[in-house]
Structures are given as C-alpha cells and as structure tokens.
Design a protein around this motif. Structure first.
Motif, PDB file in Angstrom:
ATOM      1  N   GLU A 156      -4.188   2.849  -9.608  1.00  0.00           N
ATOM      2  CA  GLU A 156      -4.442   2.449  -8.224  1.00  0.00           C
ATOM      3  C   GLU A 156      -3.294   1.621  -7.658  1.00  0.00           C
ATOM      4  O   GLU A 156      -3.083   1.584  -6.460  1.00  0.00           O
ATOM      5  CB  GLU A 156      -5.753   1.661  -8.113  1.00  0.00           C
ATOM      6  CG  GLU A 156      -6.982   2.490  -8.439  1.00  0.00           C
ATOM      7  CD  GLU A 156      -7.131   3.725  -7.566  1.00  0.00           C
ATOM      8  OE1 GLU A 156      -6.919   3.648  -6.341  1.00  0.00           O
ATOM      9  OE2 GLU A 156      -7.445   4.792  -8.116  1.00  0.00           O
ATOM     10  N   ILE A 157      -2.539   0.954  -8.513  1.00  0.00           N
ATOM     11  CA  ILE A 157      -1.384   0.188  -8.067  1.00  0.00           C
ATOM     12  C   ILE A 157      -0.152   1.082  -8.042  1.00  0.00           C
ATOM     13  O   ILE A 157       0.632   1.062  -7.103  1.00  0.00           O
ATOM     14  CB  ILE A 157      -1.114  -1.025  -8.994  1.00  0.00           C
ATOM     15  CG1 ILE A 157      -2.333  -1.938  -9.057  1.00  0.00           C
ATOM     16  CG2 ILE A 157       0.118  -1.782  -8.553  1.00  0.00           C
ATOM     17  CD1 ILE A 157      -2.686  -2.597  -7.763  1.00  0.00           C
ATOM     18  N   ALA A 158       0.022   1.886  -9.076  1.00  0.00           N
ATOM     19  CA  ALA A 158       1.222   2.714  -9.203  1.00  0.00           C
ATOM     20  C   ALA A 158       1.261   3.844  -8.182  1.00  0.00           C
ATOM     21  O   ALA A 158       2.322   4.226  -7.716  1.00  0.00           O
ATOM     22  CB  ALA A 158       1.308   3.279 -10.621  1.00  0.00           C
ATOM     23  N   GLN A 159       0.109   4.391  -7.830  1.00  0.00           N
ATOM     24  CA  GLN A 159       0.063   5.520  -6.904  1.00  0.00           C
ATOM     25  C   GLN A 159      -0.009   4.994  -5.469  1.00  0.00           C
ATOM     26  O   GLN A 159      -0.861   4.186  -5.130  1.00  0.00           O
ATOM     27  CB  GLN A 159      -1.161   6.389  -7.205  1.00  0.00           C
ATOM     28  CG  GLN A 159      -1.184   7.660  -6.414  1.00  0.00           C
ATOM     29  CD  GLN A 159      -2.383   8.511  -6.784  1.00  0.00           C
ATOM     30  OE1 GLN A 159      -3.238   8.093  -7.541  1.00  0.00           O
ATOM     31  NE2 GLN A 159      -2.444   9.694  -6.238  1.00  0.00           N
ATOM     32  N   ARG A 160       0.880   5.450  -4.641  1.00  0.00           N
ATOM     33  CA  ARG A 160       0.968   4.971  -3.266  1.00  0.00           C
ATOM     34  C   ARG A 160       0.083   5.769  -2.318  1.00  0.00           C
ATOM     35  O   ARG A 160      -0.243   6.921  -2.566  1.00  0.00           O
ATOM     36  CB  ARG A 160       2.409   5.048  -2.763  1.00  0.00           C
ATOM     37  CG  ARG A 160       3.342   4.169  -3.543  1.00  0.00           C
ATOM     38  CD  ARG A 160       3.054   2.674  -3.437  1.00  0.00           C
ATOM     39  NE  ARG A 160       2.051   2.247  -4.377  1.00  0.00           N
ATOM     40  CZ  ARG A 160       1.341   1.146  -4.287  1.00  0.00           C
ATOM     41  NH1 ARG A 160       1.501   0.319  -3.313  1.00  0.00           N
ATOM     42  NH2 ARG A 160       0.438   0.835  -5.174  1.00  0.00           N
ATOM     43  N   TRP A 195       0.810  -1.220   0.000  1.00  0.00           N
ATOM     44  CA  TRP A 195       0.000   0.000   0.000  1.00  0.00           C
ATOM     45  C   TRP A 195       0.843   1.270   0.000  1.00  0.00           C
ATOM     46  O   TRP A 195       0.444   2.270  -0.594  1.00  0.00           O
ATOM     47  CB  TRP A 195      -0.913   0.020   1.223  1.00  0.00           C
ATOM     48  CG  TRP A 195      -2.045  -0.933   1.159  1.00  0.00           C
ATOM     49  CD1 TRP A 195      -2.030  -2.248   1.545  1.00  0.00           C
ATOM     50  CD2 TRP A 195      -3.361  -0.683   0.693  1.00  0.00           C
ATOM     51  NE1 TRP A 195      -3.258  -2.820   1.340  1.00  0.00           N
ATOM     52  CE2 TRP A 195      -4.104  -1.870   0.820  1.00  0.00           C
ATOM     53  CE3 TRP A 195      -4.001   0.447   0.179  1.00  0.00           C
ATOM     54  CZ2 TRP A 195      -5.434  -1.977   0.447  1.00  0.00           C
ATOM     55  CZ3 TRP A 195      -5.329   0.345  -0.184  1.00  0.00           C
ATOM     56  CH2 TRP A 195      -6.031  -0.850  -0.053  1.00  0.00           C
ATOM     57  N   THR A 196       1.995   1.257   0.664  1.00  0.00           N
ATOM     58  CA  THR A 196       2.698   2.511   0.930  1.00  0.00           C
ATOM     59  C   THR A 196       3.948   2.753   0.096  1.00  0.00           C
ATOM     60  O   THR A 196       4.428   3.887   0.052  1.00  0.00           O
ATOM     61  CB  THR A 196       3.091   2.603   2.415  1.00  0.00           C
ATOM     62  OG1 THR A 196       3.932   1.501   2.749  1.00  0.00           O
ATOM     63  CG2 THR A 196       1.859   2.622   3.307  1.00  0.00           C
ATOM     64  N   GLN A 197       4.503   1.733  -0.531  1.00  0.00           N
ATOM     65  CA  GLN A 197       5.707   1.935  -1.331  1.00  0.00           C
ATOM     66  C   GLN A 197       5.348   1.925  -2.809  1.00  0.00           C
ATOM     67  O   GLN A 197       4.221   1.647  -3.185  1.00  0.00           O
ATOM     68  CB  GLN A 197       6.757   0.886  -0.993  1.00  0.00           C
ATOM     69  CG  GLN A 197       7.252   1.058   0.434  1.00  0.00           C
ATOM     70  CD  GLN A 197       8.420   0.159   0.765  1.00  0.00           C
ATOM     71  OE1 GLN A 197       8.876  -0.633  -0.057  1.00  0.00           O
ATOM     72  NE2 GLN A 197       8.912   0.278   1.978  1.00  0.00           N
ATOM     73  N   GLY A 198       6.280   2.218  -3.654  1.00  0.00           N
ATOM     74  CA  GLY A 198       6.019   2.350  -5.081  1.00  0.00           C
ATOM     75  C   GLY A 198       5.699   1.050  -5.790  1.00  0.00           C
ATOM     76  O   GLY A 198       5.826  -0.041  -5.238  1.00  0.00           O
ATOM     77  N   ALA A 199       5.297   1.186  -7.034  1.00  0.00           N
ATOM     78  CA  ALA A 199       4.927   0.031  -7.854  1.00  0.00           C
ATOM     79  C   ALA A 199       6.088  -0.944  -8.012  1.00  0.00           C
ATOM     80  O   ALA A 199       5.872  -2.151  -8.077  1.00  0.00           O
ATOM     81  CB  ALA A 199       4.421   0.491  -9.217  1.00  0.00           C
ATOM     82  N   ASP A 200       7.326  -0.450  -8.069  1.00  0.00           N
ATOM     83  CA  ASP A 200       8.470  -1.354  -8.216  1.00  0.00           C
ATOM     84  C   ASP A 200       8.575  -2.296  -7.027  1.00  0.00           C
ATOM     85  O   ASP A 200       8.834  -3.486  -7.193  1.00  0.00           O
ATOM     86  CB  ASP A 200       9.767  -0.566  -8.380  1.00  0.00           C
ATOM     87  CG  ASP A 200       9.893   0.057  -9.758  1.00  0.00           C
ATOM     88  OD1 ASP A 200       9.207  -0.413 -10.696  1.00  0.00           O
ATOM     89  OD2 ASP A 200      10.669   1.019  -9.894  1.00  0.00           O
ATOM     90  N   ALA A 247       6.102  -3.212  -5.039  1.00  0.00           N
ATOM     91  CA  ALA A 247       4.962  -4.132  -5.128  1.00  0.00           C
ATOM     92  C   ALA A 247       5.218  -5.204  -6.186  1.00  0.00           C
ATOM     93  O   ALA A 247       4.898  -6.374  -5.990  1.00  0.00           O
ATOM     94  CB  ALA A 247       3.686  -3.365  -5.438  1.00  0.00           C
ATOM     95  N   ARG A 248       5.792  -4.819  -7.301  1.00  0.00           N
ATOM     96  CA  ARG A 248       6.065  -5.770  -8.390  1.00  0.00           C
ATOM     97  C   ARG A 248       7.031  -6.866  -7.941  1.00  0.00           C
ATOM     98  O   ARG A 248       6.842  -8.037  -8.267  1.00  0.00           O
ATOM     99  CB  ARG A 248       6.647  -5.025  -9.585  1.00  0.00           C
ATOM    100  CG  ARG A 248       6.857  -5.896 -10.791  1.00  0.00           C
ATOM    101  CD  ARG A 248       7.338  -5.104 -11.962  1.00  0.00           C
ATOM    102  NE  ARG A 248       6.527  -3.916 -12.060  1.00  0.00           N
ATOM    103  CZ  ARG A 248       6.703  -2.955 -12.940  1.00  0.00           C
ATOM    104  NH1 ARG A 248       7.677  -3.027 -13.807  1.00  0.00           N
ATOM    105  NH2 ARG A 248       5.931  -1.897 -12.963  1.00  0.00           N
ATOM    106  N   HIS A 249       8.044  -6.517  -7.152  1.00  0.00           N
ATOM    107  CA  HIS A 249       9.028  -7.508  -6.691  1.00  0.00           C
ATOM    108  C   HIS A 249       8.427  -8.503  -5.705  1.00  0.00           C
ATOM    109  O   HIS A 249       8.970  -9.595  -5.541  1.00  0.00           O
ATOM    110  CB  HIS A 249      10.232  -6.825  -6.079  1.00  0.00           C
ATOM    111  CG  HIS A 249      11.082  -6.088  -7.080  1.00  0.00           C
ATOM    112  ND1 HIS A 249      11.214  -6.460  -8.395  1.00  0.00           N
ATOM    113  CD2 HIS A 249      11.834  -4.973  -6.959  1.00  0.00           C
ATOM    114  CE1 HIS A 249      11.998  -5.632  -9.032  1.00  0.00           C
ATOM    115  NE2 HIS A 249      12.397  -4.706  -8.184  1.00  0.00           N
ATOM    116  N   ALA A 250       7.318  -8.135  -5.081  1.00  0.00           N
ATOM    117  CA  ALA A 250       6.678  -9.035  -4.106  1.00  0.00           C
ATOM    118  C   ALA A 250       5.423  -9.691  -4.685  1.00  0.00           C
ATOM    119  O   ALA A 250       4.628 -10.255  -3.950  1.00  0.00           O
ATOM    120  CB  ALA A 250       6.326  -8.256  -2.843  1.00  0.00           C
ATOM    121  N   THR A 251       5.237  -9.597  -5.999  1.00  0.00           N
ATOM    122  CA  THR A 251       4.039 -10.118  -6.652  1.00  0.00           C
ATOM    123  C   THR A 251       4.423 -11.154  -7.711  1.00  0.00           C
ATOM    124  O   THR A 251       5.335 -10.925  -8.509  1.00  0.00           O
ATOM    125  CB  THR A 251       3.239  -8.963  -7.297  1.00  0.00           C
ATOM    126  OG1 THR A 251       2.884  -8.024  -6.267  1.00  0.00           O
ATOM    127  CG2 THR A 251       1.979  -9.453  -7.966  1.00  0.00           C
TER     128      THR A 251
END
Length: 115
Positions: free
Chosen positions: A51-55, A15-20, A22-26
């Motif tokens: 909604e994913i890219a914006q923190r 939720w709080t960090q950038g898309a990069d 989130a991508r590494h944990a997905t």
C-alpha cells in the motif's frame, strides 16, 4: 509557496509518487496506521507494504484542515484515490509532520476507509 502549500504538496506526492519519494519525506521511525491487512507499521516495515510502495494514479483531497503547533503540523482530510483496475478508494486521513531543521518530515499517517 506558503507552509500550508508545502505540506499539502508533500502529502499529495506521498500518494502519487514512488516509495523512494515518500521515504525521503518520512521520519526514520514514523508510524502508519493503514487499513487491514496492513495494520500498524513502523520503520522499515513501511517500505515493504504494498500500500505504500504502490502509487495511486490520481488523488483528490477535500475537507482539508491543517493545524500548527511550534514545529509540528497536523493535516486532516478526505481522500478519493484511484489506481488502474481497482475501484476508487475513499478514506479520512491524518498526517503529522515535524519541521526538522527546515525540512518537513512525516511522523505519522493514519487512514480510516469509508467503504
């Protein structure tokens, strides 16, 4: 840090960090179900969605539940999230994670808005 702590930390960073981050944990072909207009997203479409890219500036996760079955973990919770210049967002959420060779990867995420 316990497995529970690790997963809740990953979820908060989602939720709080950038898309990069989130991508590494997905997982590569993860599926997300987000409120309209985003809808159901999979693969690269996840990272084009605002909604994913914006923190979010801050999140509070309450009513936390976690369930483990072998290498799968399911998190369920109530989120209250805030961005600048937007009203608080509240939703019931679930995320499913897979322990892939010692690394937790998000397989699915779903949000049901409470507005």
């Amino acid at each position: 840090m316990t497995e529970d702590d690790t997963l809740w930390d990953l979820e908060e960073r989602f939720w709080t960090q950038g898309a990069d981050s989130a991508r590494h944990a997905t997982a590569k072909d993860a599926v997300f179900v987000l409120p309209f207009p985003a809808g159901i997203l999979q693969g690269d479409a996840l990272w084009r969605e605002k909604e994913i890219a914006q923190r979010w500036r801050s999140v509070t996760m309450t009513e936390r539940f976690i369930s483990f079955k072998s290498i799968i973990a399911v998190l369920a919770y109530h989120v209250a999230a805030e961005r600048s210049d937007e009203p608080f967002y509240q939703a019931l959420c679930t995320s499913t994670y897979l322990n892939d060779d010692g690394k937790w990867l998000r397989l699915a995420h779903q949000q049901t808005p409470l507005d």
